[in-house]
Design a protein around this motif. Structure first.
Motif, PDB file in Angstrom:
ATOM      1  N   GLU A 121      85.086  94.789  -6.670  1.00  0.00           N
ATOM      2  CA  GLU A 121      85.220  95.903  -6.545  1.00  0.00           C
ATOM      3  C   GLU A 121      85.342  96.132  -8.056  1.00  0.00           C
ATOM      4  OE1 GLU A 121      88.482  95.947  -2.502  1.00  0.00           O
ATOM      5  OE2 GLU A 121      88.310  98.144  -4.526  1.00  0.00           O
ATOM      6  N   VAL A 122      84.966  97.371  -8.402  1.00  0.00           N
ATOM      7  CA  VAL A 122      85.492  97.158 -10.214  1.00  0.00           C
ATOM      8  C   VAL A 122      86.468  97.353 -10.832  1.00  0.00           C
ATOM      9  CG1 VAL A 122      84.942  99.022 -12.543  1.00  0.00           C
ATOM     10  CG2 VAL A 122      82.796  98.679 -10.524  1.00  0.00           C
ATOM     11  N   THR A 123      87.321  97.696  -9.939  1.00  0.00           N
ATOM     12  CA  THR A 123      88.594  98.479 -10.051  1.00  0.00           C
ATOM     13  C   THR A 123      89.575  96.821 -10.369  1.00  0.00           C
ATOM     14  OG1 THR A 123      89.401  98.926  -8.185  1.00  0.00           O
ATOM     15  CG2 THR A 123      88.874 100.593 -10.194  1.00  0.00           C
ATOM     16  N   LYS A 124      88.817  96.120  -9.370  1.00  0.00           N
ATOM     17  CA  LYS A 124      89.594  94.400  -9.102  1.00  0.00           C
ATOM     18  C   LYS A 124      88.818  93.861  -9.981  1.00  0.00           C
ATOM     19  CE  LYS A 124      91.926  95.217  -5.304  1.00  0.00           C
ATOM     20  NZ  LYS A 124      91.131  96.043  -3.611  1.00  0.00           N
ATOM     21  N   ARG A 125      87.603  93.796 -11.014  1.00  0.00           N
ATOM     22  CA  ARG A 125      87.029  93.483 -11.596  1.00  0.00           C
ATOM     23  C   ARG A 125      88.403  92.738 -13.108  1.00  0.00           C
ATOM     24  NH1 ARG A 125      81.708  95.327 -11.971  1.00  0.00           N
ATOM     25  NH2 ARG A 125      81.574  94.530  -9.902  1.00  0.00           N
ATOM     26  N   PRO A 126      88.590  92.165 -13.812  1.00  0.00           N
ATOM     27  CA  PRO A 126      88.999  92.227 -14.650  1.00  0.00           C
ATOM     28  C   PRO A 126      88.716  92.643 -16.211  1.00  0.00           C
ATOM     29  CG  PRO A 126      88.931  90.135 -14.808  1.00  0.00           C
ATOM     30  CD  PRO A 126      88.197  90.231 -13.722  1.00  0.00           C
ATOM     31  N   SER A 127      89.291  93.715 -17.142  1.00  0.00           N
ATOM     32  CA  SER A 127      88.383  94.025 -18.683  1.00  0.00           C
ATOM     33  C   SER A 127      88.317  92.320 -18.997  1.00  0.00           C
ATOM     34  CB  SER A 127      88.975  94.724 -18.782  1.00  0.00           C
ATOM     35  OG  SER A 127      90.497  94.311 -18.981  1.00  0.00           O
ATOM     36  N   ILE A 128      87.563  92.429 -19.939  1.00  0.00           N
ATOM     37  CA  ILE A 128      87.816  91.681 -21.110  1.00  0.00           C
ATOM     38  C   ILE A 128      88.973  91.519 -21.740  1.00  0.00           C
ATOM     39  CG2 ILE A 128      86.930  91.131 -23.773  1.00  0.00           C
ATOM     40  CD1 ILE A 128      84.599  90.944 -22.105  1.00  0.00           C
ATOM     41  N   GLU A 129      90.143  91.912 -21.585  1.00  0.00           N
ATOM     42  CA  GLU A 129      90.847  92.086 -22.912  1.00  0.00           C
ATOM     43  C   GLU A 129      91.843  91.116 -21.292  1.00  0.00           C
ATOM     44  OE1 GLU A 129      89.960  93.803 -25.508  1.00  0.00           O
ATOM     45  OE2 GLU A 129      91.628  92.689 -25.342  1.00  0.00           O
ATOM     46  N   GLU A 130      91.744  91.552 -19.937  1.00  0.00           N
ATOM     47  CA  GLU A 130      92.777  90.977 -19.216  1.00  0.00           C
ATOM     48  C   GLU A 130      92.222  89.412 -19.229  1.00  0.00           C
ATOM     49  OE1 GLU A 130      91.134  94.047 -15.827  1.00  0.00           O
ATOM     50  OE2 GLU A 130      93.793  94.839 -16.007  1.00  0.00           O
ATOM     51  N   LEU A 131      91.114  89.340 -18.738  1.00  0.00           N
ATOM     52  CA  LEU A 131      90.456  88.106 -19.159  1.00  0.00           C
ATOM     53  C   LEU A 131      91.033  86.849 -20.682  1.00  0.00           C
ATOM     54  CD1 LEU A 131      86.565  88.303 -18.658  1.00  0.00           C
ATOM     55  CD2 LEU A 131      88.320  87.092 -17.522  1.00  0.00           C
ATOM     56  N   LEU A 132      90.724  87.945 -21.309  1.00  0.00           N
ATOM     57  CA  LEU A 132      91.231  86.434 -22.560  1.00  0.00           C
ATOM     58  C   LEU A 132      92.993  86.406 -22.313  1.00  0.00           C
ATOM     59  CD1 LEU A 132      89.478  88.523 -25.661  1.00  0.00           C
ATOM     60  CD2 LEU A 132      89.140  86.110 -24.451  1.00  0.00           C
ATOM     61  N   ALA A 133      93.345  87.605 -21.814  1.00  0.00           N
ATOM     62  CA  ALA A 133      94.980  87.557 -21.524  1.00  0.00           C
ATOM     63  C   ALA A 133      95.678  87.041 -20.144  1.00  0.00           C
ATOM     64  CB  ALA A 133      96.024  88.821 -21.426  1.00  0.00           C
ATOM     65  N   ASP A 134      94.800  86.001 -19.614  1.00  0.00           N
ATOM     66  CA  ASP A 134      95.088  86.100 -18.281  1.00  0.00           C
ATOM     67  C   ASP A 134      95.579  84.471 -18.809  1.00  0.00           C
ATOM     68  OD1 ASP A 134      93.892  85.971 -15.354  1.00  0.00           O
ATOM     69  OD2 ASP A 134      94.351  83.507 -16.055  1.00  0.00           O
ATOM     70  N   PRO A 135      96.488  83.412 -18.534  1.00  0.00           N
ATOM     71  CA  PRO A 135      97.030  82.544 -18.471  1.00  0.00           C
ATOM     72  C   PRO A 135      95.892  81.168 -18.453  1.00  0.00           C
ATOM     73  CG  PRO A 135      98.442  83.707 -17.052  1.00  0.00           C
ATOM     74  CD  PRO A 135      97.459  84.310 -17.310  1.00  0.00           C
ATOM     75  N   ILE A 136      95.147  80.860 -17.337  1.00  0.00           N
ATOM     76  CA  ILE A 136      94.254  79.969 -17.163  1.00  0.00           C
ATOM     77  C   ILE A 136      93.353  80.015 -18.643  1.00  0.00           C
ATOM     78  CG2 ILE A 136      91.892  79.473 -15.973  1.00  0.00           C
ATOM     79  CD1 ILE A 136      93.066  80.107 -13.375  1.00  0.00           C
ATOM     80  N   VAL A 137      92.761  81.295 -18.941  1.00  0.00           N
ATOM     81  CA  VAL A 137      91.880  80.824 -20.110  1.00  0.00           C
ATOM     82  C   VAL A 137      92.878  81.138 -21.653  1.00  0.00           C
ATOM     83  CG1 VAL A 137      90.191  82.792 -21.940  1.00  0.00           C
ATOM     84  CG2 VAL A 137      90.562  82.790 -19.282  1.00  0.00           C
ATOM     85  N   VAL A 138      94.200  81.800 -21.587  1.00  0.00           N
ATOM     86  CA  VAL A 138      94.807  80.951 -22.447  1.00  0.00           C
ATOM     87  C   VAL A 138      95.312  79.699 -22.934  1.00  0.00           C
ATOM     88  CG1 VAL A 138      97.601  81.831 -24.032  1.00  0.00           C
ATOM     89  CG2 VAL A 138      96.494  83.803 -22.866  1.00  0.00           C
TER      90      VAL A 138
END
Ligand SMILES: CNC(=O)c1c(C)[nH]c(/C=C2\C(=O)Nc3ccc(Cl)cc32)c1C
Length: 278
Positions: free
Chosen positions: A254-271
Motif C-alpha cells: 500500500e503506497v500510503t503505508k510505504r514510508p517517504s524518504i523523510e520518514e525513512l531518514l527519521a526512522d529511529p532504526i536508520v538514525v
C-alpha cells in the motif's frame, strides 16, 4: 562549451545497453579518468530529442555525493551522437556485484548493505526535493543503475535517460530484462510517484541481502500476481531484525503505508545506524 572529442582519449568500453555505449575515457589535459555515454539520437523524433535535452539538463542540476556527477556533453552532428561525460565509478554496478557473490555463494556484509541503504536514501532525497517544482523521479532504480566509487560509496546513475530511451516510439524500447522492481501501483496501471522509487529501492536492498529479487516468476503475469500479493520471504536470517524491518517497510504494497524518504531518514532504526557510521 569548447569541449571536443579530441580533449579525451578512449581507454575501454565499459558496457553497451539499450541506451547506447558507456566508455571509460581519460581527459588529456590532466589525465582524469571519466566515462562518457554515447547516445545516437539519429532515429529520435523531435519530441524525444527535446526530452533527452531536458533530461540531461536535469542531470546537471542534481548535486549529491550519491548521484553520478555530470561533467559535460559533446554533440557530434555528423554522427548524430551525443556524448554525456560523467564521473568514473571504479567499483562498478551492484548487478555485477550481486551476480558475482551469488555465483560464489557469498552473502554481503550487513554493514555494507546499511551503507548502501543510507546513501541510496540520501540520493533519492536529492531527487525528490522538488527542483523548481519538478520532482525528479528515478523511475528505473535497479542494481544495474546503482554504481560504487573507489571507496564503495553509492553513485546513483541513469536518470530519466532510461525514461527517454524507453519512450514508446524509440527503438530502444525493445523490451530487455524482466521488470522485477515494478511497484504494485505500476502493475495496477496507476501513476508512478515518489513511493514507487521507495519500492524499487526496497527491491534493490532485498536483492543485496538475498542475492535474488523479492518477487521472482517465470512469466510477467505470474510476476504481477506475486507483486500484487506482496508476499516475500524474510531476508536471510544472518541479517538483523532492524534491517529486515526497514526493507519490509519499503516493500509495503500500500503506497500510503510505504514510508517517504523523510520518514525513512527519521526512522529511529536508520538514525541509530547512521550515528554508528558517521
Ligand atoms: C561491471 N561494471 C563495470 O565494470 C562498470 C564500471 C567500472 N563503471 C561502470 C559504470 C559507470 C561509471 O563508471 N560511471 C558511470 C556514470 C554514469 C553511468 Cl549511468 C554509469 C557509469 C560499470 C558498469
Amino acid at each position: 562549451n569548447g569541449t571536443t572529442l579530441d580533449d579525451f582519449e578512449v581507454i575501454s568500453t565499459i558496457g553497451t545497453g539499450s541506451y547506447g555505449t558507456c566508455k571509460k575515457i581519460k581527459r588529456k589535459k590532466d589525465g582524469k579518468v571519466l566515462v562518457w555515454k554515447e547516445l545516437d539520437y539519429g532515429a529520435m523524433s523531435e519530441t524525444e530529442k527535446q526530452m533527452l535535452v531536458s533530461e540531461v539538463n536535469l542531470l546537471r542540476e542534481l548535486k549529491s555525493p550519491y548521484i553520478v556527477k555530470y561533467y559535460d556533453r559533446i554533440i557530434d552532428r555528423a554522427r548524430t551522437t551525443i556524448y554525456i561525460i560523467m564521473e568514473y565509478c571504479k567499483g562498478g554496478d551492484l548487478a555485477t556485484i550481486i551476480s558475482r557473490n551469488k555465483k560464489d555463494s557469498v552473502y554481503l556484509d550487513e554493514d555494507f548493505i546499511w551503507k548502501i541503504l543510507i546513501q541510496l536514501t540520501q540520493a533519492l532525497q536529492e531527487c525528490h526535493q522538488r527542483k523548481n517544482g519538478r520532482a525528479v523521479l528515478h523511475r528505473d532504480m535497479k542494481p544495474a543503475n546503482v554504481f560504487l566509487d573507489m571507496d564503495k560509496n553509492v553513485k546513483l546513475g541513469d536518470f530519466g535517460l532510461a525514461r527517454v530511451l524507453h519512450h514508446e516510439t524509440s527503438f530502444a524500447n525493445t523490451y530487455v530484462g524482466t521488470p522485477y522492481y515494478m511497484s504494485p501501483e505500476l502493475v495496477n496501471n496507476m501513476s508512478y510517484n515518489e513511493k514507487s522509487d521507495i519500492w524499487s529501492m526496497g527491491c534493490v536492498l532485498y536483492e543485496l541481502c538475498a542475492l535474488h529479487p523479492p518477487f521472482v516468476a517465470s512469466s510477467q503475469t505470474e510476476l504481477n500476481r506475486k507483486i500484487r500479493l506482496g508476499d516475500f520471504d524474510r531476508i536471510p536470517k544472518r541479517y538483523s531484525e532492524d534491517l529486515n524491518t526497514i526493507i519490509s517497510k519499503m516493500l509495503h504494497i500500500e503506497v500510503t503505508k510505504r514510508p517517504s524518504i523523510e520518514e525513512l531518514l527519521a526512522d529511529p532504526i536508520v538514525v541509530g545506524r547512521r550515528a554508528k557510521m558517521d
